[in-house]
Write a protein that holds these residues in place. Structure first.
Motif, PDB file in Angstrom:
ATOM      1  N   PHE A 179      43.316  35.313  47.914  1.00  0.00           N
ATOM      2  CA  PHE A 179      44.106  35.361  49.156  1.00  0.00           C
ATOM      3  C   PHE A 179      43.327  35.812  50.382  1.00  0.00           C
ATOM      4  O   PHE A 179      43.730  35.506  51.493  1.00  0.00           O
ATOM      5  N   ILE A 180      42.187  36.500  50.212  1.00  0.00           N
ATOM      6  CA  ILE A 180      41.432  36.936  51.404  1.00  0.00           C
ATOM      7  C   ILE A 180      40.916  35.725  52.180  1.00  0.00           C
ATOM      8  O   ILE A 180      41.063  35.643  53.405  1.00  0.00           O
ATOM      9  N   SER A 181      40.344  34.748  51.467  1.00  0.00           N
ATOM     10  CA  SER A 181      39.802  33.590  52.183  1.00  0.00           C
ATOM     11  C   SER A 181      40.932  32.782  52.839  1.00  0.00           C
ATOM     12  O   SER A 181      40.741  32.220  53.919  1.00  0.00           O
ATOM     13  N   VAL A 219      37.167  50.954  53.312  1.00  0.00           N
ATOM     14  CA  VAL A 219      37.925  49.703  53.428  1.00  0.00           C
ATOM     15  C   VAL A 219      36.954  48.554  53.691  1.00  0.00           C
ATOM     16  O   VAL A 219      35.919  48.741  54.325  1.00  0.00           O
ATOM     17  N   ASN A 220      37.310  47.392  53.178  1.00  0.00           N
ATOM     18  CA  ASN A 220      36.477  46.203  53.381  1.00  0.00           C
ATOM     19  C   ASN A 220      36.865  45.529  54.690  1.00  0.00           C
ATOM     20  O   ASN A 220      38.048  45.379  54.974  1.00  0.00           O
ATOM     21  N   VAL A 221      35.878  45.141  55.463  1.00  0.00           N
ATOM     22  CA  VAL A 221      36.212  44.396  56.682  1.00  0.00           C
ATOM     23  C   VAL A 221      35.482  43.062  56.682  1.00  0.00           C
ATOM     24  O   VAL A 221      34.342  42.957  56.242  1.00  0.00           O
ATOM     25  N   SER A 222      36.158  42.042  57.166  1.00  0.00           N
ATOM     26  CA  SER A 222      35.520  40.732  57.218  1.00  0.00           C
ATOM     27  C   SER A 222      35.075  40.441  58.644  1.00  0.00           C
ATOM     28  O   SER A 222      35.474  41.102  59.596  1.00  0.00           O
ATOM     29  N   ALA A 223      34.223  39.424  58.771  1.00  0.00           N
ATOM     30  CA  ALA A 223      33.599  39.099  60.053  1.00  0.00           C
ATOM     31  C   ALA A 223      34.630  38.912  61.162  1.00  0.00           C
ATOM     32  O   ALA A 223      34.480  39.437  62.261  1.00  0.00           O
ATOM     33  N   LEU A 224      35.700  38.169  60.831  1.00  0.00           N
ATOM     34  CA  LEU A 224      36.707  37.871  61.850  1.00  0.00           C
ATOM     35  C   LEU A 224      37.344  39.137  62.421  1.00  0.00           C
ATOM     36  O   LEU A 224      37.807  39.151  63.553  1.00  0.00           O
ATOM     37  N   GLU A 225      37.397  40.192  61.609  1.00  0.00           N
ATOM     38  CA  GLU A 225      37.959  41.454  62.108  1.00  0.00           C
ATOM     39  C   GLU A 225      36.951  42.160  63.001  1.00  0.00           C
ATOM     40  O   GLU A 225      37.265  42.627  64.093  1.00  0.00           O
ATOM     41  N   LEU A 226      35.736  42.255  62.500  1.00  0.00           N
ATOM     42  CA  LEU A 226      34.741  43.078  63.169  1.00  0.00           C
ATOM     43  C   LEU A 226      34.290  42.514  64.516  1.00  0.00           C
ATOM     44  O   LEU A 226      33.979  43.269  65.436  1.00  0.00           O
ATOM     45  N   ASP A 282      27.985  46.097  51.417  1.00  0.00           N
ATOM     46  CA  ASP A 282      28.622  45.729  50.149  1.00  0.00           C
ATOM     47  C   ASP A 282      27.827  44.634  49.446  1.00  0.00           C
ATOM     48  O   ASP A 282      27.148  43.839  50.100  1.00  0.00           O
ATOM     49  N   ASP A 283      27.950  44.578  48.140  1.00  0.00           N
ATOM     50  CA  ASP A 283      27.360  43.487  47.346  1.00  0.00           C
ATOM     51  C   ASP A 283      25.887  43.280  47.657  1.00  0.00           C
ATOM     52  O   ASP A 283      25.412  42.140  47.727  1.00  0.00           O
ATOM     53  N   PHE A 284      25.162  44.369  47.837  1.00  0.00           N
ATOM     54  CA  PHE A 284      23.764  44.238  48.219  1.00  0.00           C
ATOM     55  C   PHE A 284      22.981  43.504  47.128  1.00  0.00           C
ATOM     56  O   PHE A 284      23.120  43.787  45.951  1.00  0.00           O
ATOM     57  N   ALA A 305      25.198  45.238  44.067  1.00  0.00           N
ATOM     58  CA  ALA A 305      26.179  44.293  43.539  1.00  0.00           C
ATOM     59  C   ALA A 305      26.275  44.373  42.017  1.00  0.00           C
ATOM     60  O   ALA A 305      25.315  44.727  41.332  1.00  0.00           O
ATOM     61  N   LYS A 306      27.441  44.003  41.527  1.00  0.00           N
ATOM     62  CA  LYS A 306      27.718  44.051  40.094  1.00  0.00           C
ATOM     63  C   LYS A 306      26.691  43.239  39.291  1.00  0.00           C
ATOM     64  O   LYS A 306      26.345  43.605  38.171  1.00  0.00           O
ATOM     65  N   ASP A 307      26.211  42.148  39.873  1.00  0.00           N
ATOM     66  CA  ASP A 307      25.185  41.334  39.176  1.00  0.00           C
ATOM     67  C   ASP A 307      24.024  42.186  38.695  1.00  0.00           C
ATOM     68  O   ASP A 307      23.509  41.996  37.605  1.00  0.00           O
ATOM     69  N   ALA A 338      26.347  52.149  42.935  1.00  0.00           N
ATOM     70  CA  ALA A 338      26.285  50.992  42.035  1.00  0.00           C
ATOM     71  C   ALA A 338      27.700  50.523  41.745  1.00  0.00           C
ATOM     72  O   ALA A 338      28.580  51.322  41.429  1.00  0.00           O
ATOM     73  N   GLU A 339      27.914  49.220  41.872  1.00  0.00           N
ATOM     74  CA  GLU A 339      29.245  48.648  41.660  1.00  0.00           C
ATOM     75  C   GLU A 339      29.377  48.082  40.254  1.00  0.00           C
ATOM     76  O   GLU A 339      28.389  47.688  39.643  1.00  0.00           O
ATOM     77  N   GLY A 340      30.598  47.996  39.785  1.00  0.00           N
ATOM     78  CA  GLY A 340      30.891  47.272  38.541  1.00  0.00           C
ATOM     79  C   GLY A 340      30.296  47.911  37.303  1.00  0.00           C
ATOM     80  O   GLY A 340      29.866  47.212  36.386  1.00  0.00           O
ATOM     81  N   VAL A 341      30.252  49.243  37.260  1.00  0.00           N
ATOM     82  CA  VAL A 341      29.694  49.929  36.091  1.00  0.00           C
ATOM     83  C   VAL A 341      30.757  49.970  34.989  1.00  0.00           C
ATOM     84  O   VAL A 341      31.827  50.545  35.168  1.00  0.00           O
ATOM     85  N   GLY A 360      33.303  51.754  38.974  1.00  0.00           N
ATOM     86  CA  GLY A 360      33.476  50.726  37.948  1.00  0.00           C
ATOM     87  C   GLY A 360      34.519  51.098  36.923  1.00  0.00           C
ATOM     88  O   GLY A 360      35.022  52.222  36.890  1.00  0.00           O
ATOM     89  N   PHE A 361      34.832  50.113  36.077  1.00  0.00           N
ATOM     90  CA  PHE A 361      35.888  50.291  35.089  1.00  0.00           C
ATOM     91  C   PHE A 361      35.568  51.416  34.104  1.00  0.00           C
ATOM     92  O   PHE A 361      36.468  51.973  33.492  1.00  0.00           O
ATOM     93  N   LEU A 362      34.275  51.722  33.934  1.00  0.00           N
ATOM     94  CA  LEU A 362      33.910  52.812  33.028  1.00  0.00           C
ATOM     95  C   LEU A 362      34.656  54.087  33.406  1.00  0.00           C
ATOM     96  O   LEU A 362      35.167  54.802  32.551  1.00  0.00           O
ATOM     97  N   ARG A 365      39.678  51.704  36.742  1.00  0.00           N
ATOM     98  CA  ARG A 365      40.009  50.495  37.502  1.00  0.00           C
ATOM     99  C   ARG A 365      40.630  50.916  38.834  1.00  0.00           C
ATOM    100  O   ARG A 365      40.998  52.081  38.980  1.00  0.00           O
ATOM    101  N   PRO A 366      40.777  49.997  39.765  1.00  0.00           N
ATOM    102  CA  PRO A 366      41.554  50.326  40.965  1.00  0.00           C
ATOM    103  C   PRO A 366      42.994  50.655  40.539  1.00  0.00           C
ATOM    104  O   PRO A 366      43.547  49.962  39.692  1.00  0.00           O
ATOM    105  N   VAL A 367      43.557  51.725  41.105  1.00  0.00           N
ATOM    106  CA  VAL A 367      44.897  52.168  40.690  1.00  0.00           C
ATOM    107  C   VAL A 367      45.757  52.473  41.920  1.00  0.00           C
ATOM    108  O   VAL A 367      45.236  52.689  43.020  1.00  0.00           O
TER     109      VAL A 367
END
Ligand code: C2E
Ligand code: MG
Ligand code: MG
Length: 382
Positions: A179-181, A219-226, A282-284, A305-307, A338-341, A360-362, A365-367
């Motif tokens: 839904f973000i896109s 909070v995450n911000v997208s280009a259109l906001e910033l 984010d997602d470096f 990034a989680k990758d 570090a994300e996604g641990v 991360g989920f370890l 999770r987001p709650v």
């Protein structure tokens, strides 16, 4: 198209396209204008390959028109049999296929299938929900959940990331990647972002009341906001309404956002930091940025990034670059999250390599807010 170039210009392109398409009409092939910007060829009883040959011909006659390339043009193929089909339905499905073709690039071709229809229908419902919730501030289908960011040295919760969620009566829980896109496409990411920021401020107020005023929220911000002129003003207003200091907030921006307009974005990030807010990249590692550019970037944290986290496993430990990224980031003066641990061995590796925080989920999770508060009580009280 109309929005970018105006009606008269739009009409000119359509007329040019129509006259060229007319040259492709034969005995078994008629062409119709089915909407201001769409033409349809009708070929009853044609052979399987014929529509695809026609697509090639269409590309050949239209491609000399430069404005077609600027406007974009998608081609859709729809097979239907039987007289029981509803005309509106046929044209709608052909349009869906054409829109899908257009996403592949100018003169991209897509064949309609049922899955596509289901996807288009799902998108429509999501868009309706985004529109409804941007008009009705009380509507609760879009809300925030909070995921803890944990200090690797102390094991205490240092902050949270607010993540947008959508739950609608017809679709259940919809992930933000969907839904973000769409919100961006509808130009409604601004009200959506404001709603998440407001939720973050409410949550920060609760944390403060519970004695955890030092815990922050991202909070995450997208280009259109910033890039909006009002962004910084709206940001401060949201904080003042809840009496939240800017230092309790962190804004997460992605590398692609920064690359989008480096100087403008970087200046805004600098202003945010002067107000006292923190900034995370984010997602470096997934985007096009590189350390040399990162050097003059106005950020406090790099979020790996989680990758990269995923690559950490006992077997590959010695060959990993994740540790090098951490030490280079530190040399440049950034703290590292570090994300996604998900696994203890990943947490251990990160701790061994001096990473500052993990998420991360370890750990969790987001709650929802209440659970997030409870997590802080359990984790941070001595
Ligand atoms: P992000 O900012 O990189 O957020 C981290 C994503 O990783 C979240 O996905 C989170 O639930 C997920 N995650 C965290 N830990 C783990 C883990 O251990 N394993 C796995 N598999 N996943 C983990 P989510 O909530 O689906 O969000 C996806 C993306 O949507 C976010 O990526 C962010 O770019 C965007 N987004 C979410 N909320 C907002 C918002 O309010 N505004 C904007 N502009 N974008 C948002
Ligand atoms: Mg994020
Ligand atoms: Mg991320």
């Amino acid at each position: 198209l109309t929005l970018s170039y105006g009606y008269a210009f739009n009409e000119q392109i359509v007329m040019e396209a129509a006259s060229r398409l007319k040259s492709l009409v034969t005995e078994g092939r008629q062409v119709f204008q089915v909407s201001p910007e769409r033409m349809a060829f009708y070929m009853p009883g044609c052979a399987m390959e014929e529509p695809f040959l026609l697509c090639n011909e269409i590309a050949a006659v239209l491609s000399p028109v430069p404005m077609i390339h600027a406007a974009g043009c998608g081609l859709g193929v729809l097979n239907f049999t039987g007289p029981d089909k509803d005309g509106d339905e046929i044209l709608k499905n052909a349009s869906i296929a054409a829109a899908c073709g257009g996403m592949k690039g100018t003169f991209g071709v897509c064949v309609f299938d049922g899955e596509m229809e289901a996807k288009a229908e799902r998108e429509r419902i999501i868009k309706d929900e985004i529109i409804a919730s941007s008009l009705d501030g009380e509507r609760s289908s879009i809300f925030a959940e909070f995921q803890p960011i944990v200090d690797l040295k102390t094991g205490k919760i240092r902050g949270f990331e607010a993540l947008a969620r959508m739950r609608g009566p017809r679709l259940g829980l919809v992930p933000p990647v969907e839904f973000i896109s769409l919100a961006e496409e509808l130009q409604l990411i601004v009200p959506l972002g404001k709603r998440i920021l407001a939720s973050a401020c409410v949550f920060l107020g609760e944390l403060k009341r519970a004695g955890f005023g030092y815990v922050s929220c991202s909070v995450n911000v997208s280009a259109l906001e910033l890039v909006r002129d009002n962004f910084l003003g709206d940001f401060l207003t949201a904080l003042r309404e809840r009496d939240i200091p800017a230092s309790s907030l962190c804004l997460e921006v992605t590398e692609s956002l920064v690359a989008f307009n480096f100087d403008l974005i970087n200046r805004k990030l600098g202003e945010l930091r002067r107000m006292g807010a923190a900034v995370s990249l984010d997602d470096f590692g997934t985007g096009q940025s590189s350390f040399f550019r990162a050097r003059d970037l106005n950020v406090d944290y790099l979020k790996i990034a989680k990758d990269f986290t995923d690559r950490i496993s006992a077997s590959s430990r010695s060959r990993l670059v994740t540790g090098d990224i951490i030490s280079m980031a530190h040399k440049l003066g950034y703290r590292v999250i570090a994300e996604g641990v998900e696994h203890e061995e990943q947490r251990q590796y990160l701790a061994d390599h001096g990473c500052d925080y993990f998420q991360g989920f370890l750990f969790s999770r987001p709650v929802p807010q209440e659970e997030a508060l409870e997590l802080v009580r359990i984790t941070n009280l001595p």
